[in-house]
Scaffold this active site. Structure first.
Site, PDB file in Angstrom:
ATOM      1  N   LYS A   1      -9.213  54.732  15.243  1.00  0.00           N
ATOM      2  CA  LYS A   1      -9.055  53.678  14.433  1.00  0.00           C
ATOM      3  C   LYS A   1      -7.702  53.830  13.531  1.00  0.00           C
ATOM      4  O   LYS A   1      -6.898  52.933  13.364  1.00  0.00           O
ATOM      5  CB  LYS A   1     -10.115  53.339  13.463  1.00  0.00           C
TER       6      LYS A   1
ATOM      7  N   TYR B   1     -25.103  66.796  22.465  1.00  0.00           N
ATOM      8  CA  TYR B   1     -23.680  66.798  22.978  1.00  0.00           C
ATOM      9  C   TYR B   1     -23.437  65.911  24.157  1.00  0.00           C
ATOM     10  O   TYR B   1     -22.612  64.962  24.101  1.00  0.00           O
ATOM     11  CB  TYR B   1     -23.455  68.172  23.401  1.00  0.00           C
TER      12      TYR B   1
ATOM     13  N   LYS C   1     -20.883  62.587  24.169  1.00  0.00           N
ATOM     14  CA  LYS C   1     -19.692  62.387  25.072  1.00  0.00           C
ATOM     15  C   LYS C   1     -19.871  61.077  25.701  1.00  0.00           C
ATOM     16  O   LYS C   1     -18.713  60.288  26.246  1.00  0.00           O
ATOM     17  CB  LYS C   1     -19.674  63.468  26.136  1.00  0.00           C
TER      18      LYS C   1
ATOM     19  N   ILE D   1     -14.432  74.541  30.782  1.00  0.00           N
ATOM     20  CA  ILE D   1     -13.280  75.279  30.438  1.00  0.00           C
ATOM     21  C   ILE D   1     -13.468  76.505  29.683  1.00  0.00           C
ATOM     22  O   ILE D   1     -14.613  76.589  28.815  1.00  0.00           O
ATOM     23  CB  ILE D   1     -12.339  74.511  29.504  1.00  0.00           C
TER      24      ILE D   1
HETATM   25  N1  NAD Z   1     -14.736  73.946  26.640  1.00  0.00           N
HETATM   26  C1  NAD Z   1     -15.197  72.903  27.558  1.00  0.00           C
HETATM   27  O1  NAD Z   1     -15.904  73.503  28.500  1.00  0.00           O
HETATM   28  C2  NAD Z   1     -15.377  71.733  27.453  1.00  0.00           C
HETATM   29  C3  NAD Z   1     -15.716  70.785  28.391  1.00  0.00           C
HETATM   30  C4  NAD Z   1     -15.513  69.479  28.217  1.00  0.00           C
HETATM   31  C5  NAD Z   1     -15.212  69.005  27.072  1.00  0.00           C
HETATM   32  N2  NAD Z   1     -14.748  69.531  25.907  1.00  0.00           N
HETATM   33  C6  NAD Z   1     -14.173  68.909  24.967  1.00  0.00           C
HETATM   34  O2  NAD Z   1     -12.901  69.525  24.637  1.00  0.00           O
HETATM   35  C7  NAD Z   1     -12.679  69.426  23.224  1.00  0.00           C
HETATM   36  C8  NAD Z   1     -12.227  70.791  22.646  1.00  0.00           C
HETATM   37  O3  NAD Z   1     -13.246  71.494  22.814  1.00  0.00           O
HETATM   38  P1  NAD Z   1     -12.862  73.455  23.002  1.00  0.00           P
HETATM   39  O4  NAD Z   1     -13.209  73.860  24.077  1.00  0.00           O
HETATM   40  O5  NAD Z   1     -11.391  73.582  22.769  1.00  0.00           O
HETATM   41  O6  NAD Z   1     -13.710  73.849  21.716  1.00  0.00           O
HETATM   42  P2  NAD Z   1     -13.112  74.726  20.272  1.00  0.00           P
HETATM   43  O7  NAD Z   1     -14.388  74.762  19.793  1.00  0.00           O
HETATM   44  O8  NAD Z   1     -12.232  76.014  20.892  1.00  0.00           O
HETATM   45  O9  NAD Z   1     -12.093  73.667  19.955  1.00  0.00           O
HETATM   46  C9  NAD Z   1     -12.691  72.314  19.127  1.00  0.00           C
HETATM   47  C10 NAD Z   1     -11.709  72.018  17.768  1.00  0.00           C
HETATM   48  O10 NAD Z   1     -12.437  71.299  17.072  1.00  0.00           O
HETATM   49  C11 NAD Z   1     -12.385  71.425  15.604  1.00  0.00           C
HETATM   50  N3  NAD Z   1     -13.296  70.757  14.963  1.00  0.00           N
HETATM   51  C12 NAD Z   1     -14.520  70.840  14.763  1.00  0.00           C
HETATM   52  N4  NAD Z   1     -15.270  70.033  14.042  1.00  0.00           N
HETATM   53  C13 NAD Z   1     -14.143  69.501  13.365  1.00  0.00           C
HETATM   54  C14 NAD Z   1     -13.951  68.427  12.421  1.00  0.00           C
HETATM   55  N5  NAD Z   1     -15.378  67.995  11.726  1.00  0.00           N
HETATM   56  N6  NAD Z   1     -12.939  67.995  11.966  1.00  0.00           N
HETATM   57  C15 NAD Z   1     -11.641  68.658  12.566  1.00  0.00           C
HETATM   58  N7  NAD Z   1     -11.782  69.364  13.434  1.00  0.00           N
HETATM   59  C16 NAD Z   1     -13.069  69.963  14.007  1.00  0.00           C
HETATM   60  C17 NAD Z   1     -12.546  73.028  15.818  1.00  0.00           C
HETATM   61  O11 NAD Z   1     -12.525  73.763  14.268  1.00  0.00           O
HETATM   62  C18 NAD Z   1     -11.898  73.413  16.913  1.00  0.00           C
HETATM   63  O12 NAD Z   1     -10.738  73.828  16.729  1.00  0.00           O
HETATM   64  C19 NAD Z   1     -14.150  69.056  22.234  1.00  0.00           C
HETATM   65  O13 NAD Z   1     -14.173  67.538  22.234  1.00  0.00           O
HETATM   66  C20 NAD Z   1     -15.038  69.388  23.739  1.00  0.00           C
HETATM   67  O14 NAD Z   1     -16.141  68.685  23.417  1.00  0.00           O
HETATM   68  C21 NAD Z   1     -14.908  71.111  26.140  1.00  0.00           C
END
Ligand code: NAD
Length: 293
Positions: free
Chosen positions: A161, A196, A200, A229
């Protein structure tokens, strides 16, 4: 919170201007992947996938503003980012501690980033901040369920937004990337992560809905849906249930789990002009996981 953050009225004049600017991409192949003279906001940019995508944007010539709830970004990765920014003269890189569920703080951050514009207006964002939690649905506390929706769904919405608010105000036809997950389409074997997965799926539907509203302004909205990942998020899951990795590998058609680097090109593609006819779409990058049962 300021009036600017809450009111979102776009005059008809703007719509006409956008009408004329929604043109097909005609650059060379290199240009189609360039983010030169563009500023991109990345939430969740303090570590994991977000900080890697920040690097991808810098390497594509874009300026980067990372937002994350962490007090400081991951030190080694941030140092590496700074080196990339310094090596490419004039590229701006900033970090702000912001909770994406706090609309006032988020609006202020976007306004500050907009005010820093020196010939490279805000062109887009990657809403990458997200949280995960593994609890059986029969035991899932309401407060935890709601927290996951608040960060993953409301946080992504507020990010989109305010990015769109700035872009519409500046007359910029930009691109918004919402990081969803293959878990928006499938229920992962071995994972009890209903909150979760529901969040998504909501992000994927939100993308279609926003694309429908904002196409009139030339703003594109797409989701990037990763498979597994190795990041802090999955390390946490695997530490509590080590057998999961075997289940995940059984569906890994390329014989490996993903790394954050696997998502650099898809993210740059979705932001840049190469995807100029793509909106309301989901780009699933999962090593083939969803292709076989
Ligand atoms: N790791 C996987 O296998 C995977 C798979 C599919 C999707 N994802 C998505 O990828 C994205 C990144 O995930 P990741 O694996 O790097 O995990 P991660 O936990 O390393 O990174 C997530 C980041 O979001 C930040 N965060 C959390 N709550 C927050 C808030 N309220 N305000 C601001 N920042 C906030 C955290 O501090 C962190 O730096 C996420 O949306 C996750 O759902 C990850």
């Amino acid at each position: 919170m300021s009036d600017r953050a809450t009111s979102f009225h776009i005059p008809r004049l703007h719509l006409l201007k956008f009408e004329a600017r929604r043109t097909p991409a005609t650059a060379s192949s290199n240009g189609l992947f360039s983010l030169s003279n563009k500023t991109v906001v990345i939430t969740g940019g303090g570590r994991g996938l977000g900080i890697t995508l920040a690097r991808a944007v810098l390497e594509a010539g874009g300026h980067v503003a990372c937002l994350d709830i962490l007090p400081e970004p991951a030190p080694a990765e941030w140092l590496a980012l700074q080196k990339v920014a310094h090596a490419s003269e004039g590229l701006r890189l900033s970090y702000r501690r912001v909770d994406v569920t706090d609309e006032g703080a988020l609006a202020t951050a976007f306004d500050e980033i907009d005010a820093e514009d020196s010939g490279a207006p805000l062109f887009g964002c990657i809403a990458c901040a997200g949280v995960q939690q593994k609890i059986p649905a029969l035991e899932y506390p309401q407060a935890d369920f709601e927290r996951i929706q608040r960060v993953n769904v409301t946080g992504a919405f507020l990010t989109a937004k305010h990015a769109a608010r700035i872009m519409v105000g500046n007359g910029v036809c930009g691109s918004i990337v919402l990081v969803a997950s293959m878990s928006g389409q499938i229920a992962n074997r071995g994972l009890t992560c209903t909150a979760y997965n529901a969040s998504k799926a909501a992000v994927q539907q939100m993308c279609r809905s926003l694309a429908q509203e904002w196409g009139a302004y030339g703003i594109r909205v797409n989701t990037l849906s990763p498979g597994y990942i190795r990041t802090s998020m999955t390390d946490e899951l695997l530490s509590t249930a080590p057998k999961l990795e075997g289940i995940w590998m059984a569906g890994a058609l390329l014989g490996r789990l993903g790394t954050p680097d696997d998502f650099k090109a898809p993210a740059v593609f979705l932001l840049a002009d190469g995807s100029s006819f793509m909106t309301g779409a989901d780009l699933r990058v999962d090593g083939g996981h969803c292709a076989s049962a």
